[in-house]
Design an enzyme around this catalytic site. Structure first.
Site, PDB file in Angstrom:
ATOM      1  CD  GLU A   1      -2.642   2.237  -2.424  1.00 38.61           C
ATOM      2  OE1 GLU A   1      -2.618   3.037  -2.139  1.00 38.61           O
ATOM      3  OE2 GLU A   1      -1.944   1.586  -3.023  1.00 38.61           O
TER       4      GLU A   1
ATOM      5  CG  HIS B   1      -2.034   0.909   1.382  1.00 36.75           C
ATOM      6  ND1 HIS B   1      -1.766   2.092   1.703  1.00 36.75           N
ATOM      7  CD2 HIS B   1      -3.485   1.152   0.445  1.00 36.75           C
ATOM      8  CE1 HIS B   1      -3.116   2.807   1.046  1.00 36.75           C
ATOM      9  NE2 HIS B   1      -3.704   2.035   0.724  1.00 36.75           N
TER      10      HIS B   1
HETATM   11  P1  PGA Z   1      -9.999   5.844   1.377  1.00 40.68           P
HETATM   12  O1  PGA Z   1      -8.514   5.420   1.160  1.00 40.68           O
HETATM   13  O2  PGA Z   1     -10.416   5.563   0.328  1.00 40.68           O
HETATM   14  O3  PGA Z   1      -9.553   7.027   2.706  1.00 40.68           O
HETATM   15  O4  PGA Z   1      -8.522   7.404   0.163  1.00 40.68           O
HETATM   16  C1  PGA Z   1      -7.914   4.281  -0.403  1.00 40.68           C
HETATM   17  C2  PGA Z   1      -6.596   3.403  -0.560  1.00 40.68           C
HETATM   18  O5  PGA Z   1      -6.021   3.565   0.728  1.00 40.68           O
HETATM   19  O6  PGA Z   1      -6.170   2.872  -0.926  1.00 40.68           O
END
Ligand code: PGA
Length: 237
Positions: free
Chosen positions: A159, A95
């Site tokens: 992401e 992540h």
């Molecule tokens: P968020 O987090 O939905 O708060 O933007 C998304 C992520 O951690 O990929």
């Protein structure tokens, strides 16, 4: 292949009781969702895994990270084998928020290997290092390097850090057309991959991603409110 909606609770909620209650509310809501098309995964902090696990029937349990090692002198680490014993089935790897703290492509690759060795489903995140205005060719170059940690048929989540919210409503998602171009690129590089998107997904925009053909989402802030999260699951169902 079913769509996948993943609740990434990050460093939330503050108490064990809140964690239990949130899991129960999500489960109750899932009773009324068409579940045949969509798999839901809940990733609480490590210390809440055992408290959340008994409440889950429809949702699967996931972890937010895993060690690159299987055992030994590695303070603070949690192995794939240990997670497995808590009923964990999915694990988020690489992540952006962990890459920012030093998780490299090599480390991510080791973590994927550890997860697969224990038959956990890795959710490998890519996109860290790209910027809001980065050209598509730069984004693809960065992602291609990060995909070296992938294996056939795993889940990949696009992401990039720049779309991740600082709380519900405090971020702005990428546009679906941009995400489709990147997720198609990922799919063409990883055989049989399930590709999802993460970043400021909410009940307001989830349907536009689902309608554009995106096959799932990693949800941060919006996963901390059961009704909001359930709307997102519905959008992908
Ligand atoms: P968020 O987090 O939905 O708060 O933007 C998304 C992520 O951690 O990929």
């Amino acid at each position: 292949m079913r769509n996948l909606v993943v609740a990434n609770w990050k460093l939330n909620p503050e108490t064990l009781q809140e964690a239990r209650s949130l899991a129960v509310k999500i489960e109750q809501g899932l009773l009324n969702v068409k579940r045949a098309n969509t798999e839901t995964v809940i990733c609480p902090p490590f210390v809440f895994l055992s408290a959340v696990q008994p409440s889950l029937h429809f949702a699967r349990l996931g972890a937010q990270n895993v060690s690159r090692y299987d055992k030994g002198a590695f303070t603070g680490e949690v192995s794939a084998g240990q997670l497995k014993q808590f009923g964990v089935e999915y694990v988020i790897i690489g992540h952006s928020e962990t890459r920012r703290e030093g998780v490299s492509d090599k480390i991510a690759s080791d973590k994927v290997r550890q997860a697969l060795a224990q038959k956990l489903h890795p959710i490998l995140c890519v996109g860290f290092g790209t910027k809001k205005g980065s050209s598509m060719s730069t984004i693809k170059r960065v992602i291609k390097t990060q995909l070296k940690a992938a294996r056939p048929r795993i889940t990949i989540c696009y992401e990039p850090l720049w779309v991740i919210s600082k709380g519900l409503g405090k971020g702005s998602a990428a546009i679906p057309e941009h995400v489709i171009e990147v997720t198609d690129f990922i799919r063409s590089h990883v055989r049989g991959a399930r590709v999802i998107y993460g970043g400021s997904i909410s009940s307001k925009n989830a349907k536009s991603f689902a309608d554009a053909g995106i096959t799932g989402a990693l949800v941060g802030a919006a996963s901390l409110m059961a009704p909001e999260f359930l709307q997102i699951v519905k959008a992908f169902s």
